[in-house]
Motif scaffolding. Structure first.
Motif, PDB file in Angstrom:
ATOM      1  N   LEU A  71       0.847  -1.207   0.000  1.00  0.00           N
ATOM      2  CA  LEU A  71       0.000   0.000   0.000  1.00  0.00           C
ATOM      3  C   LEU A  71       0.875   1.246   0.000  1.00  0.00           C
ATOM      4  N   ALA A 124       3.955   1.503  -1.082  1.00  0.00           N
ATOM      5  CA  ALA A 124       4.583   1.629  -2.404  1.00  0.00           C
ATOM      6  C   ALA A 124       3.567   2.168  -3.407  1.00  0.00           C
ATOM      7  N   GLY A 125       2.299   1.814  -3.216  1.00  0.00           N
ATOM      8  CA  GLY A 125       1.244   2.324  -4.100  1.00  0.00           C
ATOM      9  C   GLY A 125       1.046   3.826  -3.943  1.00  0.00           C
ATOM     10  N   LEU A 126       1.162   4.306  -2.707  1.00  0.00           N
ATOM     11  CA  LEU A 126       1.082   5.760  -2.498  1.00  0.00           C
ATOM     12  C   LEU A 126       2.229   6.445  -3.236  1.00  0.00           C
ATOM     13  N   PHE A 163       3.722   5.213  -5.801  1.00  0.00           N
ATOM     14  CA  PHE A 163       3.400   5.048  -7.224  1.00  0.00           C
ATOM     15  C   PHE A 163       2.529   6.217  -7.690  1.00  0.00           C
ATOM     16  N   ALA A 164       1.542   6.570  -6.864  1.00  0.00           N
ATOM     17  CA  ALA A 164       0.652   7.681  -7.223  1.00  0.00           C
ATOM     18  C   ALA A 164       1.444   8.996  -7.325  1.00  0.00           C
ATOM     19  N   TYR A 189       3.403   8.919 -10.507  1.00  0.00           N
ATOM     20  CA  TYR A 189       2.467   9.065 -11.636  1.00  0.00           C
ATOM     21  C   TYR A 189       2.068  10.530 -11.796  1.00  0.00           C
ATOM     22  N   GLN A 190       1.845  11.186 -10.648  1.00  0.00           N
ATOM     23  CA  GLN A 190       1.415  12.593 -10.681  1.00  0.00           C
ATOM     24  C   GLN A 190       2.605  13.537 -10.807  1.00  0.00           C
ATOM     25  N   TRP A 230      10.369   0.096 -10.648  1.00  0.00           N
ATOM     26  CA  TRP A 230       9.690   1.316 -11.096  1.00  0.00           C
ATOM     27  C   TRP A 230      10.233   2.566 -10.411  1.00  0.00           C
ATOM     28  N   LEU A 252      10.252   3.746  -7.318  1.00  0.00           N
ATOM     29  CA  LEU A 252       9.223   4.454  -6.549  1.00  0.00           C
ATOM     30  C   LEU A 252       9.853   5.214  -5.377  1.00  0.00           C
TER      31      LEU A 252
END
Lengths: 329, 461
Positions: free
Chosen positions: A131, A133-135, A137-138, A141-142, A172, A174
């Motif tokens: 989770l 790492a997903g933050l 990732f966002a 991305y932004q 990726w 991150l």
């Protein structure tokens, strides 16, 4: 991928030291109060106290900028206070009241604050790692320059999803700092009984992730290591691992009889390595503060915690309609 | 001795394909491993290798021929010095074979008892999800899904697709074909084979303000990610007192394909429908696949979108509209009837519709309702239909215990008991792991026969 031990201490001002002292003390006193309220039956379920580990979050929060994110496990009260969340709101969540951060529906382990970029508070060991790492990732991305502090323990460090995440975070690039709070016990299992290779900071080597180990009882060492990790992540070089050696004085949760370690072990750590006492000692020996200054801080912190406790008792239980809200939008 | 080169089966569900191109001509010598043709399935274009050495004596199926059935001879291979004197009989080849050879021999083995009705049925006189008179286009479920995702990605920059083989491979089932070219690798992201991990990263990205579409190559593999779907995606909105949730879609093929056995053939509809905090949809028709996918991507909650490999290649009418959506939580009366209500969803609809057609010949007028959404369920439509027909049969592919049918039966019993003239019967998959053998697999799945028998039982015929 040189992994090494961080020991250098930065020059630090009296003002900064006093700030760390006060923040660590707030967590300590808050947790002591939570323990009391648990004993009184005002807090139910699981309640995992952070006492002893205060330097970790206070040191790292000192390196964060506005908009940086943080996410952690169920031992989360300290992280929330260090992130600037309101002690009353946190305590009222512990007592399951409407004034809590989750309106009493999350409890000790599940609290969030979008305002303070605190993304929980997760009850499943290790689940917060992807989770986090997903933050990150966002953020990538932004295309902003934010970093995410993803905290987990030495116990979670043996979960498979941690390594799935290390792989993708490195692949990726991150901007995530994996903070392993190694308090030496995964619930009741000592690290040497659960972990084939004890140096957790080397666990990212196979993925090309730099890591280092840090004395987590020393807030200045944590701050120093955190600065390096943040700089690395913010400059787009991908993830970083900090293994922060710390110690929890209390049991895993309130219902832990702690038969897996001796009272002497805990006592020795408290007397010789306590993070708050260390800062207190520097403040006094360097004449950054006198006893009266520290007493005034103690008093102020106590009143904040007492007010939080009062709020948590007076705040009403959630309306029964709350049972059915927030399931879906 | 002359040997036949047969049309190969290139995927578990392939029944026929297009012989796109011959890379050899009559008279060419080939060795084992030489690429001799390109064959297009509904999933991909594949190269086809010679397995023997010899000379291509005759090309039986010309390039460009579509709908060539698996195992139909497509060429004749002879040994050196041998001459083809007799053109072998072509068995099981499609009508309109380009070679012009006489067709003879047995038709494919048919074990189905029911006469197969046309599969592309249009709902009879029931409300549509588009305005009367809208132009319709025949489209496969696969194309509809791709169009839906692409339209939403054009509309909203925060939508992205991640999963195994979604990018450079063009999708394991070709759903994302062409999307990498249009949207680039920032938004069409190939992941490692690590379902638990990438599902968690996607949930975190949703917390962080993005709208991920997670493709599971199949929902069997989503079992690895179950904790992140249920504990993180579904529960966070509630646990945070409404502060943050996971606006995202988990999608992929669900249920049995063909001959892939127990670990790759399970219908998870009832599992996900069990979880508060999720929305669950399982479309049958292409228009629903499109309209529900667009709604799912826009929905602020985590949506489980259950597709079906066998349905991917089926064509249905899809309205040509600038922005066509189907609301989540609304059933569709597919066929109106007065004698019995057949409730189904997803691939189960195929059996429900076939049964209804068969029953109508027998004088039983069945109403077929496609639930489309399994969380929330459109109870109003279900109950209105049952109160009208007084009898109900449910049809699904999943296991019988704790099935969607069980739940519907309970709701109908509680809320429409006095309207029932017979007990509700649940037609489901059998209570066994999916077997591999053809005959056993067929027995394990729900069948049209069983639906017909159930309807006859509840109508006392």
């Amino acid at each position: 991928m040189a992994a090494r031990k961080s020991s250098s201490k930065p020059n630090v001002s009296a003002e900064e030291l006093l700030k760390y002292y006060k923040e660590m003390l707030l967590i300590r006193r808050f947790e002591e109060k939570a323990g009391q309220l648990y004993g009184m039956g005002l807090i139910g379920g699981f309640c995992h106290l952070y006492i002893g580990q205060e330097a970790v979050v206070v040191g790292l929060e000192a390196t964060a900028k506005q908009g940086d994110k943080r996410i952690t496990s169920y031992r989360d009260h300290g992280h929330m206070l260090a992130a600037g969340m309101d002690p009353g709101g946190v305590m009222a969540e512990l007592t399951g009241r409407m004034g809590g951060y989750s309106k009493g529906k999350g409890g000790s382990m599940h609290m969030f604050s979008k305002d303070k970029h605190f993304y929980g508070g997760h009850g499943i060991v290790g689940a917060q790692v992807p989770l986090g790492a997903g933050l990150a990732f966002a953020d990538r991305y932004q295309e902003n320059a934010r970093v995410t502090f993803t905290y987990f323990g030495d116990g979670a460090a043996n979960q498979g999803q941690v390594y799935e995440t290390f792989n993708m975070a490195a692949l990726w690039q991150l901007p995530v700092i994996f903070v392993i709070e190694n308090n030496q016990y995964a619930m009741g299992t000592a690290q040497n009984r659960s972990t084939s290779t004890p140096d957790l900071y080397t666990r990212g080597e196979a993925f090309g992730i730099r890591g280092e180990t840090v004395d987590g009882m020393d807030v200045l060492a944590v701050k120093d290591a955190g600065d390096k990790a943040v700089k690395h992540c913010r400059s787009g070089k991908g993830p970083y691992i900090l293994e922060i050696k710390t110690y929890r004085y209390r049991g895993h949760s309130m219902s832990d009889p702690a038969k897996y370690r001796t009272r002497e072990e805990v006592q020795k750590m408290r007397e010789e390595r306590d993070p708050i006492e260390q800062v207190r000692s520097i403040l006094l020996t360097k004449n950054y503060a006198i006893e009266d200054d520290l007493k005034a801080i103690d008093k102020e912190v106590k009143s904040v915690v007492n007010a939080a406790a009062e709020f948590s008792k007076e705040s009403p239980e959630p309306n029964v309609e709350e049972l059915w809200t927030d399931v879906c939008i | 001795m002359a040997t036949e080169i047969l049309m190969p089966a290139l995927s578990p569900t392939m029944e026929e394909g297009k012989l796109s191109k011959w890379l050899v001509k009559e008279g060419d010598t080939v060795s084992s491993g030489d690429i001799i043709a390109e064959i297009e399935t509904d999933k991909a274009t594949m190269e086809f290798e010679a397995v023997d050495e010899g000379i291509i004596a005759k090309i039986v199926v010309a390039e460009g021929t579509e709908n060539v059935r698996v195992n139909a001879p497509i060429a004749i291979l002879v040994e050196e010095g041998e001459r083809v004197t007799v053109v072998p009989t072509v068995v099981n080849a499609p009508v309109g074979l380009a070679s012009g050879l006489q067709l003879s021999g047995p038709t494919p083995v048919a074990t189905k008892v029911m006469p197969a009705p046309a599969l592309e049925l249009v709902p009879t006189s029931v409300e549509l999800d588009w305005p009367e008179g809208t132009e319709l286009r025949h489209q496969t479920v696969r194309e509809a899904l791709r169009d839906a995702m692409s339209e939403e990605m054009r509309r909203d920059d925060s939508v992205f697709l991640m999963g195994e083989e979604v990018g450079e491979y063009q999708g394991a089932y070709k759903i994302s074909q062409g999307m990498l070219d249009e949207f680039g690798s920032k938004r069409v992201i190939d992941t490692p084979i690590t379902e638990h991990g990438f599902a968690g990263i996607a949930v975190g990205a949703a917390f962080g303000g993005l709208r991920p579409i997670v493709e599971f190559m199949t929902f069997n593999f989503a079992m690895q990610a179950m904790d992140q779907i249920v504990n993180s995606a579904a529960k966070t909105l509630y646990m945070s007192g409404g502060q943050m949730g996971a606006p995202m879609v988990f999608r992929g093929p669900n249920g049995a394909a063909a001959r892939v056995a127990a670990q790759h053939s399970q219908d998870y509809a009832a599992w996900y429908a069990h979880v508060p905090g999720l929305k669950v949809v399982m479309p049958y028709a292409a228009s629903d696949a499109k309209g529900l996918m667009k709604s799912a991507i826009r929905d602020p909650n985590p949506v489980i979108f259950l597709e079906n490999e066998i349905l991917y290649g089926r064509s249905f009418d899809v309205p040509v509209m600038e922005d066509f959506t189907v609301p989540i939580g609304k059933a569709r009366v597919w066929r109106e009837g007065s004698d019995v209500t057949i409730l189904s969803f997803g691939i189960g609809m195929q059996f429900a519709i076939e049964a209804a057609e068969f029953l109508s010949a027998d004088g039983i007028d069945a109403e077929v309702v496609d639930l489309r959404s399994l969380r929330p369920i459109d109870y109003d439509t279900v109950l209105a239909s049952v109160c009208k027909t007084n009898r109900c049969v449910t049809v699904e592919e999943g296991f019988p215990v704790g099935s969607i049918g069980n739940h519907l039966s309970a709701v109908i019993m509680e809320r429409a008991f006095d309207y029932l003239d017979a007990p509700v019967i649940n037609c489901t998959g059998k209570d066994v792991p999916m077997p591999y053998a053809t005959n056993l697999e067929k027995l394990a799945l729900v069948t049209t026969d069983e639906v017909v028998a159930a309807v006859k039982s509840v109508t006392y015929r």
